[in-house]
Design an enzyme around this catalytic site. Structure first.
Site, mmCIF file in Angstrom:
data_model
loop_
_atom_site.group_PDB
_atom_site.id
_atom_site.type_symbol
_atom_site.label_atom_id
_atom_site.label_comp_id
_atom_site.label_asym_id
_atom_site.label_seq_id
_atom_site.Cartn_x
_atom_site.Cartn_y
_atom_site.Cartn_z
ATOM 1 N N GLU A 113 0.829 -1.220 0.000
ATOM 2 C CA GLU A 113 0.000 0.000 0.000
ATOM 3 C C GLU A 113 0.853 1.256 0.000
ATOM 4 O O GLU A 113 1.955 1.275 0.553
ATOM 5 C CB GLU A 113 -0.896 0.014 1.253
ATOM 6 C CG GLU A 113 -2.310 -0.435 0.995
ATOM 7 C CD GLU A 113 -3.126 0.577 0.190
ATOM 8 O OE1 GLU A 113 -2.557 1.409 -0.524
ATOM 9 O OE2 GLU A 113 -4.352 0.524 0.288
ATOM 10 N N ASP A 114 0.316 2.310 -0.598
ATOM 11 C CA ASP A 114 0.998 3.599 -0.576
ATOM 12 C C ASP A 114 0.809 4.301 0.772
ATOM 13 O O ASP A 114 1.765 4.715 1.411
ATOM 14 C CB ASP A 114 0.503 4.505 -1.717
ATOM 15 C CG ASP A 114 -1.017 4.616 -1.787
ATOM 16 O OD1 ASP A 114 -1.715 3.926 -1.009
ATOM 17 O OD2 ASP A 114 -1.510 5.386 -2.624
ATOM 18 N N ASP A 117 -4.830 6.091 5.455
ATOM 19 C CA ASP A 117 -5.413 7.310 6.016
ATOM 20 C C ASP A 117 -6.472 6.865 7.034
ATOM 21 O O ASP A 117 -6.141 6.541 8.172
ATOM 22 C CB ASP A 117 -6.000 8.121 4.848
ATOM 23 C CG ASP A 117 -6.419 9.513 5.224
ATOM 24 O OD1 ASP A 117 -7.141 9.655 6.223
ATOM 25 O OD2 ASP A 117 -6.048 10.479 4.544
ATOM 26 N N PHE A 166 -2.309 16.238 3.849
ATOM 27 C CA PHE A 166 -2.401 15.661 2.510
ATOM 28 C C PHE A 166 -1.024 15.714 1.858
ATOM 29 O O PHE A 166 -0.420 16.774 1.747
ATOM 30 C CB PHE A 166 -3.427 16.428 1.664
ATOM 31 C CG PHE A 166 -3.716 15.745 0.362
ATOM 32 C CD1 PHE A 166 -4.597 14.683 0.314
ATOM 33 C CD2 PHE A 166 -3.085 16.150 -0.800
ATOM 34 C CE1 PHE A 166 -4.856 14.026 -0.886
ATOM 35 C CE2 PHE A 166 -3.331 15.505 -2.003
ATOM 36 C CZ PHE A 166 -4.223 14.449 -2.040
ATOM 37 N N ARG A 179 2.673 12.674 -8.953
ATOM 38 C CA ARG A 179 3.069 11.289 -8.674
ATOM 39 C C ARG A 179 4.543 11.065 -8.993
ATOM 40 O O ARG A 179 5.208 10.245 -8.385
ATOM 41 C CB ARG A 179 2.274 10.303 -9.556
ATOM 42 C CG ARG A 179 0.799 10.206 -9.242
ATOM 43 C CD ARG A 179 0.201 9.015 -10.004
ATOM 44 N NE ARG A 179 -1.239 9.084 -10.106
ATOM 45 C CZ ARG A 179 -2.085 8.689 -9.154
ATOM 46 N NH1 ARG A 179 -1.620 8.197 -8.034
ATOM 47 N NH2 ARG A 179 -3.392 8.778 -9.333
#
Ligand SMILES: Nc1nc2c(ncn2[C@@H]2O[C@H](COP(=O)(O)O)[C@@H](O)[C@H]2O)c(=O)[nH]1
Ligand SMILES: [Mg+2]
Length: 193
Positions: A113-114, A117, A166, A179
């Site tokens: 996973e990146d 949250d 964020f 990205r």
């Protein structure tokens, strides 16, 4: 908790859109090798190749560096999901846009996973993949926001705990941009406005 205080924003292709660097390219490289070493150790006695599942698109950069740092054979699988919610938070109601290309029954599977949250998307995904009968199912995440987590998930490895902000870069986007940055950072508020 990893914070931005000491890093200057390097010259980059997005001019001055970036406000701060949270994690440098060097820090990412070092930590990803550690995550890959720990994961390789867990599976070094297994006969079958380990299946790494990438959840598109955010984890694409991470999984390619992670897989190349591993010392056991891996096979890559890609999934795309959409999580219903507003633009800044997910609801946990998830739809599969692209499914795995192979059966994972009786295989060792690691979700790469990146960022976690709220954890709602991953929680849904874990239940979905668990129903397919893997031999083992675990999660390696590059980033986690401890202050934002709404569901507790058992994580095998966590790269960095970061503040509840964020972030973009190293696979993470805002409106499909940023990205391609080699570091993780935050945007100037004017970019959102
Ligand atoms: N570019 C960013 N994307 C983010 C960030 N925090 C979350 N996300 C995206 O949401 C899912 C996970 O959401 P969850 O609430 O269900 O855990 C994650 O995979 C990203 O795609 C962020 O700071 N920047
Ligand atoms: Mg993700």
């Amino acid at each position: 908790m990893h914070s931005a205080k000491n890093f200057e924003v390097p010259v980059n292709r997005y001019g001055d859109d970036l406000e701060s660097v949270l994690i440098t390219e060097d820090e990412l490289r070092t930590r990803i090798q550690e995550l890959a070493d720990a994961t390789s150790k867990r599976f070094h006695d297994e006969e079958d190749d380990l299946i790494l599942v990438c959840v598109l698109k955010g984890a694409a950069f991470f999984i390619t560096d992670f897989a190349r740092a591993m010392s056991v054979p891996t096979q890559l699988e890609f999934m795309a999901v959409s999580s219903y919610g507003n633009s800044t938070s997910s609801s946990g109601v998830v739809r599969i846009l692209k499914d795995l290309d192979r059966d994972i029954k009786d295989r060792n599977v690691v979700i790469v996973e990146d960022i976690i949250d709220s954890g709602l998307t991953l929680s849904w995904l874990l239940k979905n993949l668990q129903n397919r009968g893997p031999r083992s199912l675990s999660v390696v995440t590059l980033l986690r926001k401890p202050e934002a987590v709404k569901v507790q998930i058992d994580l095998a490895e966590i790269g960095f705990d970061i503040p509840n902000e964020f972030v973009v870069g190293y696979g993470l986007d805002f409106a499909e941009r940023y990205r391609d940055l080699p570091f993780v950072g935050t945007l100037h508020p004017r970019v959102y406005e």
